[in-house]
Design a protein around this motif. Structure first.
Motif, mmCIF file in Angstrom:
data_model
loop_
_atom_site.group_PDB
_atom_site.id
_atom_site.type_symbol
_atom_site.label_atom_id
_atom_site.label_comp_id
_atom_site.label_asym_id
_atom_site.label_seq_id
_atom_site.Cartn_x
_atom_site.Cartn_y
_atom_site.Cartn_z
ATOM 1 N N TYR A 16 0.833 -1.201 0.000
ATOM 2 C CA TYR A 16 0.000 0.000 0.000
ATOM 3 C C TYR A 16 0.869 1.253 0.000
ATOM 4 N N ARG B 85 2.114 10.294 2.274
ATOM 5 C CA ARG B 85 3.073 9.287 2.709
ATOM 6 C C ARG B 85 4.313 9.950 3.271
ATOM 7 N N GLY B 86 5.007 9.207 4.081
ATOM 8 C CA GLY B 86 6.201 9.759 4.692
ATOM 9 C C GLY B 86 7.156 8.666 5.095
ATOM 10 N N LEU B 87 8.293 9.103 5.588
ATOM 11 C CA LEU B 87 9.313 8.175 6.063
ATOM 12 C C LEU B 87 9.872 8.747 7.364
ATOM 13 N N TYR B 88 10.596 7.907 8.089
ATOM 14 C CA TYR B 88 11.278 8.421 9.286
ATOM 15 C C TYR B 88 12.427 9.318 8.843
ATOM 16 N N LYS B 89 12.382 10.564 9.283
ATOM 17 C CA LYS B 89 13.344 11.546 8.773
ATOM 18 C C LYS B 89 14.776 11.252 9.180
ATOM 19 N N GLU C 283 18.163 1.064 6.201
ATOM 20 C CA GLU C 283 17.637 0.504 7.435
ATOM 21 C C GLU C 283 16.113 0.620 7.473
ATOM 22 N N GLN C 284 15.651 1.760 6.991
ATOM 23 C CA GLN C 284 14.227 2.038 6.976
ATOM 24 C C GLN C 284 13.469 1.059 6.076
ATOM 25 N N TYR D 252 13.343 -2.270 7.691
ATOM 26 C CA TYR D 252 12.326 -2.263 8.744
ATOM 27 C C TYR D 252 10.929 -2.463 8.151
ATOM 28 N N LEU D 253 10.609 -1.666 7.125
ATOM 29 C CA LEU D 253 9.280 -1.746 6.522
ATOM 30 C C LEU D 253 9.048 -3.118 5.897
ATOM 31 N N ARG E 41 10.477 -5.936 6.764
ATOM 32 C CA ARG E 41 10.359 -6.968 7.799
ATOM 33 C C ARG E 41 9.014 -6.884 8.508
ATOM 34 N N LEU E 42 8.467 -5.677 8.588
ATOM 35 C CA LEU E 42 7.123 -5.556 9.154
ATOM 36 C C LEU E 42 6.105 -6.268 8.266
ATOM 37 N N LYS E 43 6.424 -6.350 6.987
ATOM 38 C CA LYS E 43 5.528 -7.065 6.075
ATOM 39 C C LYS E 43 5.802 -8.567 6.105
#
Lengths: 436, 299
Positions: B75, B80-84, B90-91, B94-95, B97-99
């Protein structure tokens, strides 16, 4: 659950790796130790040299009546006022105590020295003079010396605490300090780490990454992961503080003890002062350590950790709900008051009421109600708390944080996806009632 | 593949979705259209299990939607955004692996995509060091990294320059070719025409249009023809059609639009025209999705 762990990991690592974490970790114990050291230093340098008093007693009332103490010696001289004055001016640690001819009428006494005598010194002289005068007057009134000596009572309160292991010396001072320190750290930690949770949530919300994340995990998992991750950061920080502080202070205390031991010996041989007195003098700090030894630190530290974790979980959930409801940090103000009020309220009451009366009704209730117990109970614990009260408080705190987490998660799941809306309490209540 | 049945979603005061049903076939590119506030985002959030419907059901591959489907859906939200402060690599890890991807799989796929999108040097960069377009690229990659069966893209081209928009468009087509079903929510009708095989139009919480682009366009044909000719004709000359519009920007190449009268065919019209003028072209006017959109929403 695996995903919650991933979130915890990210929250934890992203904070622990920050420079500010490292700085804070070392700064706080250093400040703590520095303060400690400063107190020792001041104490050490305050009364370590014995003061010598040259006494000129023109009135004759006090002749050979002053008694030498560990920190003062008296020497009666028959010099002229002016010459004695000169000596006192030039020589360090020599004071001139001048009691004039007409002392009886005017009560006039002078202490002359190169530097101003300390309050302790002055009051010592005053006490001695008062007691000498009193004795003289009583004798003059015809009371026998033997009766007089018999009437002298000495009171030295030695607080003892009854525990299962029998009597223990209890130092009220040390108990107060330990309780206060625990409560203060929890108070501080709830604010610091609660605000971190809140800020983290606002960041995710405003950067809009939250929508991507909640398409992978449930909002509740995200909130929980953040709370636990930040909590783990707090715990790490505390553990590091405890380790660093005990390590450093043990080193420091050892150094101090060695020093003061040698000094006691010196004064012993030189002035032949009974060790009893010297211990009293040189060891207010030692006494503190001795009293501190009687406090059950493993118990206090484990209750501290429990109340920190429990209080943190309870309050951080509320902080999380606030963070989810607003669009930026400035909007948090209106919701912060009900959260911070019980904390500040307990802390102030804790310093005034609970410390003075740890078993009062108010103290009891404050240490039972989950919103106030993390702080109130920490203050009470060093004074001794009945097991059933502790158990009740613990159970209620656990129930309390489960409750706040549940309430917060219902607000959170709606709040994180809501933008550009002015949020009121009414709105929050509405979110709470939304179905999933 | 995705079956949306009688979804109702209500918020405090208004009904965001009212009995919306949709069938989305496997392998299609499905355009989900609608004006702002129509309920598209609500529907997308329900498909992503971010919120739950008040009533109605959704089936993915015949199974009722559940947590195990999360790894099958990718999705890209509109906002939308990302960790600044987090490094890009790494980000993404993370995303992904969350999936549900393993660390090793995720790393491998990120490397593949970074190479493909020429982002190799970005791994250690932070989001705040990237331009908006670059961030969009990262977000797109993060959406498709776990090779979802169903990809939901909400305004995927906003913020892209034409070059990057083209790159993303080609990636979408490639993913579709490889078998991913794509739901595409946008206001840009030209990209809908270009990409979508099916569309649905949601307006005021209701689905008001649904079908293949071709059939919808056919349904909205209204016997209008555009004619290129050397000399303008008058309404008086025409028995079979009504003259709608005349455009004489060039004396030699006049363009006129006419609408057939009932009972006449294109052939009748041509027969009438041939003796009168020299035709350069003759074509039926097929409404664009944009016109259909405006027409249905205004109606």
């Amino acid at each position: 659950m695996n995903k919650v762990f991933l979130i915890i990991q990210r929250e934890y690592l992203s904070r622990v790796r920050k420079k500010s974490f490292l700085i804070l970790t070392f700064l706080v114990p250093s400040l703590f130790i520095g303060m400690y050291a400063a107190i020792f230093f001041i104490y050490k340098n305050s009364d370590d040299t014995a003061k010598k008093f040259n006494v000129i007693d023109k009135s004759g009332i006090f002749e050979n009546q002053f008694k030498d103490q560990s920190n003062v010696t008296f020497n009666y001289i028959d010099a002229e006022y002016e010459t004695a004055k000169k000596e006192a001016r030039t020589e360090k640690d020599v004071f001139l105590l001048y009691i004039g001819n007409n002392f009886k009428e005017t009560g006039d006494v002078e202490i002359i020295a190169e530097k101003k005598p300390g309050i302790a010194l002055v009051s010592e002289i005053e006490n001695q003079m008062e007691s000498i005068l009193q004795t003289k007057k009583l004798l003059a009134a015809g009371i026998d010396t033997a009766v007089l000596n018999g009437a002298k009572a000495k009171v030295n309160i030695n607080a003892k605490q009854l525990t299962d292991e029998g009597e223990k010396d209890a130092s009220i001072g040390a108990t107060y300090v330990v309780g206060f320190l625990g409560a203060f750290l929890i108070y501080l930690a709830l604010f610091i780490y609660g605000a971190q949770v809140m800020r983290g949530i606002i960041e995710e919300k405003t950067s809009r990454i939250v929508e991507v994340i909640v398409s992978s995990v449930k909002p509740f998992q995200l909130m929980l992961g953040k709370i636990l991750g930040v909590g783990a950061v707090g715990l790490t920080q505390f553990l590091l503080w405890i380790i660093l502080s005990t390590g450093l202070s043990t080193l420091g205390a050892n150094a101090f003890m060695n020093q003061s031991d040698t000094k006691t010996e010196q004064t012993d041989t030189k002035n032949k002062i009974p060790t009893e007195i010297s211990a009293q003098n040189g060891g207010a700090a030692q006494q503190f350590f001795k009293a501190a030894d009687t406090i059950n630190f493993p118990f206090i530290i484990s209750t501290f950790l429990f109340y920190f974790i429990g209080g943190y979980l309870l309050y951080s959930a509320l902080f999380a709900a606030v963070g989810s409801a607003v669009d930026n940090e400035t909007e948090t103000q209106q919701f912060m008051l009900p959260i911070t009020l019980p904390l500040i309220f307990t802390f102030i009451l804790g310093m005034n009421v609970i410390v003075n009366n740890p078993d009062s009704n108010l103290s009891f209730w404050l240490s039972i109600i989950p919103f106030t117990s993390p702080i109130a109970m920490m203050i009470r614990i060093p004074f001794g708390v009945p097991a059933w009260q502790l158990a009740l408080s613990i159970v209620l705190l656990i129930a309390g944080f489960i409750f706040t987490t549940w309430v917060a998660s219902r607000i959170y799941r709606v709040g994180i996806l809501m933008h550009g809306k002015k949020i009121t309490y009414k709105e929050l209540a509405k979110w709470f009632t939304y179905r999933e | 593949m995705l079956s949306i049945r009688n979804i109702v979603k209500e918020y405090a005061k208004h009904r965001a979705l009212d009995d919306v049903s949709l069938e989305i076939e496997r392998g299609t590119i499905f355009g989900l259209l609608g004006p702002n506030g129509a309920g598209k985002t609500s529907l997308i959030r329900i498909i992503n299990q971010i919120t739950a419907p008040d009533s109605g059901e959704i089936y993915l591959n015949g199974e009722k939607l559940n947590q195990s489907h999360i790894s099958k859906i990718g999705y890209l939200p509109e906002e939308r955004g990302l960790y600044k402060k987090m490094e890009i690599g790494e980000q993404m890890l993370y995303l992904a692996r969350l999936k549900g991807l393993s660390r090793a799989d995720a790393t491998q796929r990120i490397k593949y995509w970074f190479e493909k999108m020429e982002m190799q040097t970005w791994w250690k960069k932070k989001v705040e060091d990237l331009s908006k377009g670059m961030q969009q690229k990262v977000q797109f990659v993060a959406t498709v990294l776990h090779e979802p069966e169903l990809i939901i893209l909400d305004e995927p081209f906003s913020g892209f320059d034409p070059v990057n928009a083209e790159i993303i468009k080609n990636e979408i087509l490639e993913l579709n070719k490889k078998g991913s079903t794509i739901i595409f929510s946008t206001h840009r009708m030209e990209s809908v025409e270009e990409l979508c095989k099916h569309i649905a139009l949601i307006h005021k919480s209701h689905k008001i249009l649904d079908g293949s682009v071709k059939s919808i366009k056919n349904a909205y044909r209204n016997n209008t023809f555009e004619i290129g000719l050397n000399k303008a004709i008058e309404q008086a000359d025409l028995q079979t059609a009504d003259l709608l519009n005349t455009n004489i920007s060039d004396e030699e190449a006049i363009v006129q639009t006419v609408k057939l009268r009932d009972g006449f065919s294109a052939n009748n019209l041509l027969q009438e025209l041939i003796p009168l003028v020299n035709l350069t072209y003759f074509k039926e006017v097929i409404p664009t999705i944009n016109e259909i959109f405006i027409k249905t929403v205004k109606a």
